[in-house]
Design an enzyme around this catalytic site. Structure first.
Site, PDB file in Angstrom:
ATOM      1  N   LYS A  54       0.859  -1.178   0.000  1.00  0.00           N
ATOM      2  CA  LYS A  54       0.000   0.000   0.000  1.00  0.00           C
ATOM      3  C   LYS A  54       0.893   1.225   0.000  1.00  0.00           C
ATOM      4  CE  LYS A  54      -1.877   1.965   3.513  1.00  0.00           C
ATOM      5  NZ  LYS A  54      -1.566   3.309   3.075  1.00  0.00           N
ATOM      6  N   GLY A 151      -1.146  11.853  10.565  1.00  0.00           N
ATOM      7  CA  GLY A 151      -1.259  10.478  10.068  1.00  0.00           C
ATOM      8  C   GLY A 151      -1.862  10.413   8.682  1.00  0.00           C
ATOM      9  N   SER A 153      -2.114  10.622   4.538  1.00  0.00           N
ATOM     10  CA  SER A 153      -1.160  10.264   3.481  1.00  0.00           C
ATOM     11  C   SER A 153      -1.498  10.933   2.151  1.00  0.00           C
ATOM     12  CB  SER A 153      -1.099   8.748   3.301  1.00  0.00           C
ATOM     13  OG  SER A 153      -2.362   8.266   2.917  1.00  0.00           O
ATOM     14  N   LEU A 154      -2.747  11.387   1.973  1.00  0.00           N
ATOM     15  CA  LEU A 154      -3.133  12.040   0.712  1.00  0.00           C
ATOM     16  C   LEU A 154      -3.570  13.467   0.994  1.00  0.00           C
ATOM     17  CD1 LEU A 154      -5.211   9.201  -1.023  1.00  0.00           C
ATOM     18  CD2 LEU A 154      -2.814   9.793  -1.411  1.00  0.00           C
ATOM     19  N   HIS A 158     -10.341  15.202   2.175  1.00  0.00           N
ATOM     20  CA  HIS A 158     -11.280  14.084   2.288  1.00  0.00           C
ATOM     21  C   HIS A 158     -11.576  13.778   3.750  1.00  0.00           C
ATOM     22  CE1 HIS A 158      -7.268  12.343   2.626  1.00  0.00           C
ATOM     23  NE2 HIS A 158      -7.812  11.373   3.345  1.00  0.00           N
ATOM     24  N   THR A 275      -8.180   7.324  14.124  1.00  0.00           N
ATOM     25  CA  THR A 275      -8.712   6.090  14.730  1.00  0.00           C
ATOM     26  C   THR A 275      -7.933   5.746  16.006  1.00  0.00           C
ATOM     27  OG1 THR A 275      -7.294   4.813  13.241  1.00  0.00           O
ATOM     28  CG2 THR A 275      -9.577   5.099  12.556  1.00  0.00           C
ATOM     29  N   MET A 280      -8.558   2.801  18.517  1.00  0.00           N
ATOM     30  CA  MET A 280      -8.429   1.772  17.473  1.00  0.00           C
ATOM     31  C   MET A 280      -7.003   1.870  16.922  1.00  0.00           C
ATOM     32  SD  MET A 280     -12.107   2.610  15.843  1.00  0.00           S
ATOM     33  CE  MET A 280     -11.928   1.686  14.337  1.00  0.00           C
TER      34      MET A 280
HETATM   35  P1  B4P Z   1      -5.409   9.728   4.890  1.00  0.00           P
HETATM   36  O1  B4P Z   1      -6.158  10.514   5.902  1.00  0.00           O
HETATM   37  O2  B4P Z   1      -4.558  10.544   3.963  1.00  0.00           O
HETATM   38  O3  B4P Z   1      -4.530   8.578   5.532  1.00  0.00           O
HETATM   39  P2  B4P Z   1      -4.927   7.381   6.555  1.00  0.00           P
HETATM   40  O4  B4P Z   1      -6.381   7.233   6.716  1.00  0.00           O
HETATM   41  O5  B4P Z   1      -4.122   7.545   7.790  1.00  0.00           O
HETATM   42  O6  B4P Z   1      -4.457   6.164   5.772  1.00  0.00           O
HETATM   43  P3  B4P Z   1      -3.014   5.821   5.247  1.00  0.00           P
HETATM   44  O7  B4P Z   1      -3.100   5.860   3.756  1.00  0.00           O
HETATM   45  O8  B4P Z   1      -1.973   6.658   5.913  1.00  0.00           O
HETATM   46  O9  B4P Z   1      -2.917   4.332   5.646  1.00  0.00           O
HETATM   47  P4  B4P Z   1      -2.591   3.503   6.962  1.00  0.00           P
HETATM   48  O10 B4P Z   1      -1.492   2.593   6.594  1.00  0.00           O
HETATM   49  O11 B4P Z   1      -2.448   4.375   8.183  1.00  0.00           O
HETATM   50  O12 B4P Z   1      -6.456   8.956   4.051  1.00  0.00           O
HETATM   51  C1  B4P Z   1      -6.226   8.507   2.762  1.00  0.00           C
HETATM   52  C2  B4P Z   1      -7.267   7.444   2.506  1.00  0.00           C
HETATM   53  O13 B4P Z   1      -7.382   7.196   1.111  1.00  0.00           O
HETATM   54  C3  B4P Z   1      -6.876   6.139   3.163  1.00  0.00           C
HETATM   55  O14 B4P Z   1      -8.033   5.581   3.731  1.00  0.00           O
HETATM   56  C4  B4P Z   1      -6.350   5.324   2.000  1.00  0.00           C
HETATM   57  O15 B4P Z   1      -6.489   3.946   2.238  1.00  0.00           O
HETATM   58  C5  B4P Z   1      -7.260   5.813   0.877  1.00  0.00           C
HETATM   59  N1  B4P Z   1      -6.714   5.664  -0.482  1.00  0.00           N
HETATM   60  C6  B4P Z   1      -5.412   5.697  -0.888  1.00  0.00           C
HETATM   61  N2  B4P Z   1      -5.328   5.588  -2.237  1.00  0.00           N
HETATM   62  C7  B4P Z   1      -6.609   5.505  -2.696  1.00  0.00           C
HETATM   63  C8  B4P Z   1      -7.181   5.365  -3.989  1.00  0.00           C
HETATM   64  N3  B4P Z   1      -6.437   5.294  -5.093  1.00  0.00           N
HETATM   65  N4  B4P Z   1      -8.533   5.299  -4.098  1.00  0.00           N
HETATM   66  C9  B4P Z   1      -9.321   5.351  -2.983  1.00  0.00           C
HETATM   67  N5  B4P Z   1      -8.829   5.462  -1.731  1.00  0.00           N
HETATM   68  C10 B4P Z   1      -7.493   5.550  -1.577  1.00  0.00           C
HETATM   69  O16 B4P Z   1      -3.935   2.662   7.141  1.00  0.00           O
HETATM   70  C11 B4P Z   1      -4.353   1.714   6.170  1.00  0.00           C
HETATM   71  C12 B4P Z   1      -5.852   1.789   6.062  1.00  0.00           C
HETATM   72  O17 B4P Z   1      -6.453   1.430   7.298  1.00  0.00           O
HETATM   73  C13 B4P Z   1      -6.380   3.177   5.759  1.00  0.00           C
HETATM   74  O18 B4P Z   1      -7.556   3.016   5.022  1.00  0.00           O
HETATM   75  C14 B4P Z   1      -6.702   3.738   7.122  1.00  0.00           C
HETATM   76  O19 B4P Z   1      -7.674   4.777   7.077  1.00  0.00           O
HETATM   77  C15 B4P Z   1      -7.229   2.499   7.808  1.00  0.00           C
HETATM   78  N6  B4P Z   1      -6.977   2.491   9.244  1.00  0.00           N
HETATM   79  C16 B4P Z   1      -5.887   2.969   9.901  1.00  0.00           C
HETATM   80  N7  B4P Z   1      -5.959   2.682  11.208  1.00  0.00           N
HETATM   81  C17 B4P Z   1      -7.119   1.988  11.376  1.00  0.00           C
HETATM   82  C18 B4P Z   1      -7.761   1.413  12.496  1.00  0.00           C
HETATM   83  N8  B4P Z   1      -7.209   1.483  13.686  1.00  0.00           N
HETATM   84  N9  B4P Z   1      -8.936   0.792  12.303  1.00  0.00           N
HETATM   85  C19 B4P Z   1      -9.502   0.715  11.080  1.00  0.00           C
HETATM   86  N10 B4P Z   1      -8.943   1.232   9.973  1.00  0.00           N
HETATM   87  C20 B4P Z   1      -7.781   1.865  10.134  1.00  0.00           C
END
Ligand code: B4P
EC number: 2.7.7.53
Length: 321
Positions: A54, A151, A153-154, A158, A275, A280
């Site tokens: 990822k 925390g 990443s984009l 959103h 979270t 969480m």
């Molecule tokens: P951000 O606000 O920028 O970042 P984030 O939620 O902290 O997720 P991050 O990407 O840093 O991932 P992490 O390893 O911490 O949100 C960006 C969002 O866009 C994310 O949800 C990402 O997955 C999503 N995204 C990225 N590229 C995309 C695309 N091309 N199209 C659509 N969506 C896209 O965490 C991994 C995942 O687990 C993330 O989804 C995160 O939100 C979720 N997560 C983290 N902690 C969690 C918890 N304790 N419980 C449940 N879910 C959790």
């Protein structure tokens, strides 16, 4: 503001087809419920192996905006909003840990460090109202990770919406239990749990959905955000690198802002987004998972390292907002 009445099934159907066709990558996690013996803060620790492919912050090719031109297969509603103002799209998260995790994304590019507008907040609240289902005990949370230490990443603005794990009671739920909605004044501070290490500002939401409008949401948000932003003035001398960052969490029961000093603890090899600040916790490293499941009281220290010290009981003039 109109949210389609069948929003829950629109999300479920889109999720099912995206999952079946491999358009999203559901990340399986091993989960463990536990509690901090000192603070009684409940935790749900989810472990995701670090092998997962990822992209992390900085790994998306420069200039690419995956939320600006999303995949059709992940787009639940391309134009969402008021009658004449379809400012948002609703997307499936491409990398969910919890099924049907969605993103509310602005159609026009805005930055993730921009403040939330009253319309952002009301759209998010209306989504919560449409998705929560008391009969089947389904609760959702909206969150906004804003700033480099939050925390996120984009960078395209959103908000995220996910279903809360079943029977998971957050410390904010406990704090607001039985409390009526109020707005802070000079004499009445937002709620803060004195046992928790890190600064957080919580307000109970009105019980009636009809009482919640743009103005009320904006007043709640601004009053707690203002308290969070004070930390960045006060700590700048000590840490000149500090950049304004915070997590915002909204449920139908409460709203909470947590000021953030760091996204990641290098020493403990764990990072948090919103979270984490409601208990969480996501781990990506086997050693860290074993360490914190054996000794959950460590989490309170790491949350403090990535936040600021709790100010519960202090009068506003003692830390000057
Ligand atoms: P951000 O606000 O920028 O970042 P984030 O939620 O902290 O997720 P991050 O990407 O840093 O991932 P992490 O390893 O911490 O949100 C960006 C969002 O866009 C994310 O949800 C990402 O997955 C999503 N995204 C990225 N590229 C995309 C695309 N091309 N199209 C659509 N969506 C896209 O965490 C991994 C995942 O687990 C993330 O989804 C995160 O939100 C979720 N997560 C983290 N902690 C969690 C918890 N304790 N419980 C449940 N879910 C959790």
């Amino acid at each position: 503001m109109s949210i389609p009445a069948d929003i829950a099934s629109l999300i479920s159907d889109k999720y099912k087809s995206a999952f079946d066709n491999g358009n999203l990558k559901f990340i399986h996690t091993e989960t463990k419920k536990t509690k901090d013996p000192k603070t009684s803060m409940p935790y749900l620790i989810s472990h995701m192996p670090s092998l997962i492919e990822k992209p992390e912050r900085g790994q998306t090719p420069e200039g690419e905006d995956p939320l600006g031109k999303p995949e059709e297969e992940l787009t639940v509603i391309p134009e969402l909003g008021g009658a004449n103002d379809k400012s948002y799209k609703l997307l499936l998260n491409k990398f969910p840990v919890i099924p049907e995790h969605t993103l509310l994304v602005t159609n026009e590019y805005q930055h993730q460090t921009d403040a939330l507008t009253p319309t952002d907040l009301l759209t998010a609240y209306k989504l919560l109202c449409a998705l929560d289902d008391e009969e089947s005990d389904k609760r959702h949370m909206v969150f906004y990770n804003s700033g480099p230490a939050s925390g996120s990443s984009l960078d395209h603005k959103h908000l995220q919406i996910l279903q809360m794990p079943e029977k998971f009671v957050t410390f904010q739920d406990r704090l607001c239990n039985g409390k009526e909605h109020f707005l802070p004044t000079f004499n009445t501070e937002p709620l803060q749990d004195a046992k928790v290490s890190f600064a957080h500002f919580v307000l109970p939401m009105p019980e009636s959905e009809e009482a919640v409008d743009e103005e009320l949401l904006a007043m709640c948000y601004i009053s707690i955000l203002q308290r969070a932003l004070t930390f960045f003035q006060d700590w700048l001398n000590e840490n000149p690198e500090l950049k304004k960052s915070y997590n915002l969490m909204l449920t139908k029961e409460w709203i909470c802002v947590v000021p953030r000093s760091k996204a990641f603890s290098d020493e403990m090899k764990i990072g948090f987004n919103s979270t984490g600040y409601c208990g969480m916790i996501l781990t990506k490293n086997d050693e860290v998972f074993s360490k914190i499941t054996e000794k959950p009281e460590l989490i309170n220290d790491i949350l403090l390292e990535c936040g600021f010290p709790n100010t519960s009981g202090q009068k506003p003039n003692e830390y000057n907002y």
